[in-house]
Design a protein around this motif. Structure first.
Motif, mmCIF file in Angstrom:
data_model
loop_
_atom_site.group_PDB
_atom_site.id
_atom_site.type_symbol
_atom_site.label_atom_id
_atom_site.label_comp_id
_atom_site.label_asym_id
_atom_site.label_seq_id
_atom_site.Cartn_x
_atom_site.Cartn_y
_atom_site.Cartn_z
ATOM 1 N N SER A 83 28.494 18.879 -18.379
ATOM 2 C CA SER A 83 29.524 18.332 -18.979
ATOM 3 C C SER A 83 30.769 18.303 -18.130
ATOM 4 N N LYS B 187 32.034 13.524 -14.654
ATOM 5 C CA LYS B 187 32.353 12.332 -15.461
ATOM 6 C C LYS B 187 31.183 11.692 -16.048
ATOM 7 N N ASN B 188 31.269 10.648 -16.866
ATOM 8 C CA ASN B 188 30.226 10.098 -17.712
ATOM 9 C C ASN B 188 29.088 9.312 -16.664
ATOM 10 N N THR C 168 23.431 5.639 -21.577
ATOM 11 C CA THR C 168 24.112 6.877 -21.412
ATOM 12 C C THR C 168 23.205 8.007 -21.997
ATOM 13 N N LYS D 179 20.758 10.754 -21.450
ATOM 14 C CA LYS D 179 20.119 11.539 -20.499
ATOM 15 C C LYS D 179 18.607 11.398 -20.343
#
Length: 922
Positions: free
Chosen positions: A435, A438-439, A447, A449
């Motif tokens: 977390s 960065k994205n 996005t 995972k």
């Protein structure tokens, strides 16, 4: 005057000659006649036909220029002698020529690990340091080769960063894809150990070669597997091709996760646009290079110099490591000073090879030590060698996006994952959470995972196969809703499965239970082996039932961890015999023990008679022969007068009591066993549970006749078959797994049925899955958690009741009971006999007289001692004492007077007892 001029001319000639020879000597030793600087020969082995070789040669030239421009007063200067090499043999040949002909003091390069191995061997023989800035394989180590120095990051240096990233992404399973060159074995060994310590499972490994067809074949195999996370460790040239092919077959879409090591990440900028486009969403790890003005200036110079180079070259971290290696070499050489000595040549031998005649450098050990101790801040970061290897403290985590890359975070040894490369004073905790990064835009432009597994029924209900059972429904029972026509299951296996689903780290929709039954009859469609065959045919995703884990079954299906231990046992009915034995009452004691008891009675009677005659001489001998036996039946009618007789009689009664209890216990055992008629012979007719693997066990392992075997479906049928017996259409014994036998015995009683013979272990009961199913490991983990809690016991109690035994074996009553022999009670007879003999000795008159004498002296000396003298009237006192002693001596009693008195008292006591007995009987 003329003579003087001639002398001057001669002096000038001599001076010119001296200057000439000095210049020639200086040039031969490497001295620059203009600046007086000593040139030190350094070898350089690179592939000038590759973009890497062109870039590295440019960086080395710039490093040399920058260093000596910054240090104009240095007395030494590196002079590079370059050899072109693109294969291991060419590298070894070039190194041999540099060492033998040029006598270089150190060698930079070569570029690859296979080439470096041969060059390092030559360097060790010549004692010349081999400084590599690109050979990163763990198969070559400075610990094994002292003259090998690695100014690059070894493959093993990134292990902790990789495992921490996997932990942060919560991935527990991975497939490793690596280049099949043989020089990746060290990394594979190290990463396997690191993943094991981090509790990350390696689902598989795929070795890829340079052949496109082989790459596609391996990728198709990986696609068929359930794992969706891959770690790629290979060169950028092969890695780019692998990603292009992976995208072509749909492995770079949603649900897939890819991480590449620094082997490819370091050269990401050298890949073409097609490869970068195929790698979108891929994560990479590589050593972090801090930004600086010098680095930016070098990049600009490199871009101008390499703009028109062929092949096209781009600056990367290997060029920076080569740049820093030149600076480290220059510093070490300067500290040593001008090197003028030559190699120490080997003695020439006839037909000797070039390798055998290679000399050795006398300054090599000194130069090696100086290089290893060199520290400075270079373009790639801090230059610090530990055990001959460059230490990397920070790794950069990059993300391929669009046509380029971006940094999403860093890894440091003290802080773990973070967004910044440098630690602060306020953050000292080690982070394993992704977390903080960065994205990330994953493959498939999402996005979400990826998970490290994928259900084969993604988007559908889980298809669960369930057997149709007539009996033993305590384990699994299939029920159908009359309205919805949907099936549900109950029982021990069903409760375990439901509890396991609650412990999974992800949610599974309500599964679809499918009965394994014949549609025409509604009964079972076959055995459990037939049921498991449906998993191979992909009719079911898993099977929930009381399925036994067997080695032959594991070849075609996967099993979860066992949730109940099992073993095959034989059950037989207890039958009773009405036979009688009129002499059974003598069997509890052996013949020698009966004889010993008779002798003990006679001896005990004689001892008691001897003791009693000392106080009553009228006792008859015959009475005391049977007196020990009579005292057991009529203790109140056989009183004795002597206190020693009473003591001996108590010991005898104690001994007789133990013998009687032993006789009673053994007689009860013999009477019980005599009723049980339990045959030890091999049963003629046997039964087993319908559909069980026990049938194959009985035929293949125990070699029973198949024609004498019968299958039964329920405990009721077991009971009926065993009651009838083989002659009446039943069976002699039942073979089944212990959990089912326990239920049967709890139902029909342990007194009627018993286990016999040996047991045959199995793998226990478990859930079955399709081969390679990712659910197997998750459900196994959940079963392990369930077993360690109290939920398992609660489920067993719910389905089997409180009386269900947790033991694996039931106790059997032995059919053999031996008689009690003399040796069994020898200790008892020894103790009682010893005490009796001591009583006989202590009661003797001589011992009594001795006792009385000692007791009298003790009373005179200690109990009633003479009063001490006070010093007055001593003469009168002595006279009185003399008078008293004389009277005592005159009136002294005979020596045996005490014993006579004791005998008289005993006789009077005996007469009183005799009169009391006469009065009582009268």
């Amino acid at each position: 005057m003329e003579k003087k001029n001639e002398q001057v001319r001669m002096c000038d000639i001599v001076l010119c000659c001296i200057l000439f020879f000095w210049v020639m000597a200086a040039r031969s030793e490497g001295l620059d006649s203009n600046g007086g600087v000593v040139e030190v020969k350094i070898g350089l082995i690179v592939d000038l036909n590759s973009s890497m070789g062109v870039m590295v040669e440019s960086c080395i030239a710039m490093a040399q220029y920058d260093f000596y421009r910054s240090h104009p007063s240095y007395r030494t200067k590196l002079a590079f002698h370059t050899k072109n090499s693109h294969k291991a043999l060419a590298a070894a040949s070039g190194a041999l020529e540099l060492l033998k002909n040029e006598e270089v003091r150190a060698i930079l390069g070569p570029l690859t690990s296979p080439e470096a191995r041969f060059v390092v061997e030559l360097g060790e023989k010549a004692q010349v340091p081999i400084v590599s800035f690109s050979a990163t394989s763990s198969n070559i180590s400075p610990l094994q080769s002292p003259y090998f120095i690695r100014t690059a990051a070894a493959d093993s240096s990134q292990l902790k960063a990789i495992t921490t990233l996997f932990q942060g992404l919560e991935w527990k399973k991975v497939i490793i894809v690596y280049e099949d060159t043989g020089y990746q074995d060290g990394f594979i060994r190290d990463i396997t150990h690191a993943f094991r310590e981090a509790d990350i499972r390696i689902s598989g490994m795929s070795a890829v070669s340079a052949n496109d067809s082989q790459i596609l074949e391996e990728l198709n195999k990986l696609k068929a597997m359930a794992a969706r996370v891959f770690l790629v460790h290979m060169t950028s040239l092969l890695g780019s091709r692998v990603f292009v092919h992976a995208k072509a077959i749909g492995m770079m879409g949603k649900g897939y996760g890819w991480i590449m090591t620094d082997e490819s990440s370091n050269l990401l900028n050298s890949m073409d646009d097609e490869a970068i486009g195929a790698m979108e969403g891929v994560l990479g790890i590589r050593p972090y290079v801090p930004k600086s003005k010098n680095l930016a200036f070098l990049k600009r110079r490199q871009e101008k110099e390499l703009q028109c180079s062929k092949p096209k070259a781009v600056l990367n971290i290997f060029g920076l490591w080569a740049y820093d290696a030149v600076w480290a070499l220059a510093m070490a050489v300067e500290r040593i000073g001008p090197i003028n000595s030559a190699f120490v040549k080997q003695k020439k031998r006839q037909n000797a090879s070039d390798m055998a005649s290679l000399g050795s450098s006398d300054v090599g050990p000194v130069l090696l030590k100086e290089i290893l101790s060199t520290k400075f801040n270079g373009l790639s970061g801090e230059f610090n060698l530990v055990n001959g290897q460059l230490q990397i403290s920070t790794f950069e985590i990059l993300h391929v996006i669009g046509k380029g890359e971006r940094t999403i975070g860093y890894w440091t040894p003290d802080r773990g994952l973070s967004r910044h490369p440098y630690s602060s004073n306020n953050s000292s905790n080690y982070s394993t959470s992704a977390s903080v990064l960065k994205n990330i835009i994953w493959p498939g432009d999402t996005t979400d995972k990826p998970v490290d597994w994928d259900l084969p029924t993604s988007g559908k209900k889980l298809k669960v196969g369930v057997p149709v059972k007539e009996g033993f429904t305590e384990f699994v029972k299939l029920e159908q809703n009359p309205v919805t026509k949907e099936y549900s299951i109950t029982g021990f296996c069903a409760d375990i499965f439901s509890e396991v689903l609650e412990h999974l780290p992800f949610r599974i929709d309500e599964p679809q239970f499918i009965p394994f039954q014949d549609p025409r009859t509604g009964k079972s469609a076959g055995s459990y082996n037939d049921l498991l065959k449906q998993l191979e045919l992909k009719e079911y995703d898993l099977v929930v039932a009381d399925v036994t884990i067997l080695p032959e079954r594991e070849k075609t299906v996967d099993f979860s961890r066992s949730y109940m231990e099992t073993e095959v046992v034989m059950l037989r009915q207890i039958k009773y015999s009405k036979g009688k034995d009129i002499w059974i009452f003598v069997k509890p004691l052996s013949s020698d023990l009966w004889l010993t008891i008779a002798l003990a009675c006679i001896v005990m009677g004689l001892i008691i008679r001897t003791l009693e005659r000392r106080v009553n001489r009228e006792q008859q001998l015959g009475m005391w022969v049977w007196f020990p036996l009579a005292s057991l039946a009529f203790p109140e009618r056989n009183r004795v007068a002597s206190k020693w007789s009473k003591f001996v009689l108590v010991i005898w009664l104690f001994t007789a009591f133990i013998v009687m209890q032993s006789y009673t216990a053994n007689l009860s055992s013999i009477l019980t066993i005599a009723q049980l008629k339990r045959s030890r012979e091999k049963p003629y007719c046997i039964g087993f549970q319908d559909g069980s693997f026990v049938r194959e066990l009985l035929i293949n392992r125990l070699h029973f006749n198949e024609s004498k075997m019968k299958s039964y479906a329920s405990a009721e049928q077991y009971h009926d078959a065993l009651s009838k017996g083989c002659l009446n259409g039943g069976v002699d014994a039942i073979f089944d797994e212990l959990p089912f036998i326990k239920i049967f015995i709890d139902t029909y009683g342990e007194k009627n049925y018993k286990l016999e013979g040996s047991s045959y272990s199995t793998g226990g009961l478990g859930f079955a899955f399709q081969k390679g199913s990712p659910l197997a490991s998750f459900i196994s983990t959940a079963i392990l958690e369930l077993t360690g809690s109290g939920a398992m016991h609660a489920i067993m109690t719910k389905n089997f009741g409180l009386e269900y035994s947790e033991q694996n074996y039931f106790p059997e009553i032995s059919s053999y009971s031996s008689s009690i022999g003399v040796m069994n009670l020898a200790g008892l007879f020894i103790v009682s006999g010893s005490i009796t003999l001591l009583a006989l000795v202590f009661s003797a008159p001589a011992f009594q007289q001795l006792y009385a004498s000692v007791s009298s002296r003790y009373r005179q000396n200690f109990v009633f001692p003479s009063p001490p003298s006070d010093g007055t009237d001593t003469s009168a006192q002595s006279v009185a004492e003399t008078t008293v002693s004389g009277n005592l001596s005159t009136n002294a009693m005979p020596e045996n007077s005490i014993s006579i008195a004791i005998q008289r008292d005993d006789a009077e006591a005996a007469n009183r007892n005799s009169s009391n007995i006469i009065n009582t009987t009268g």
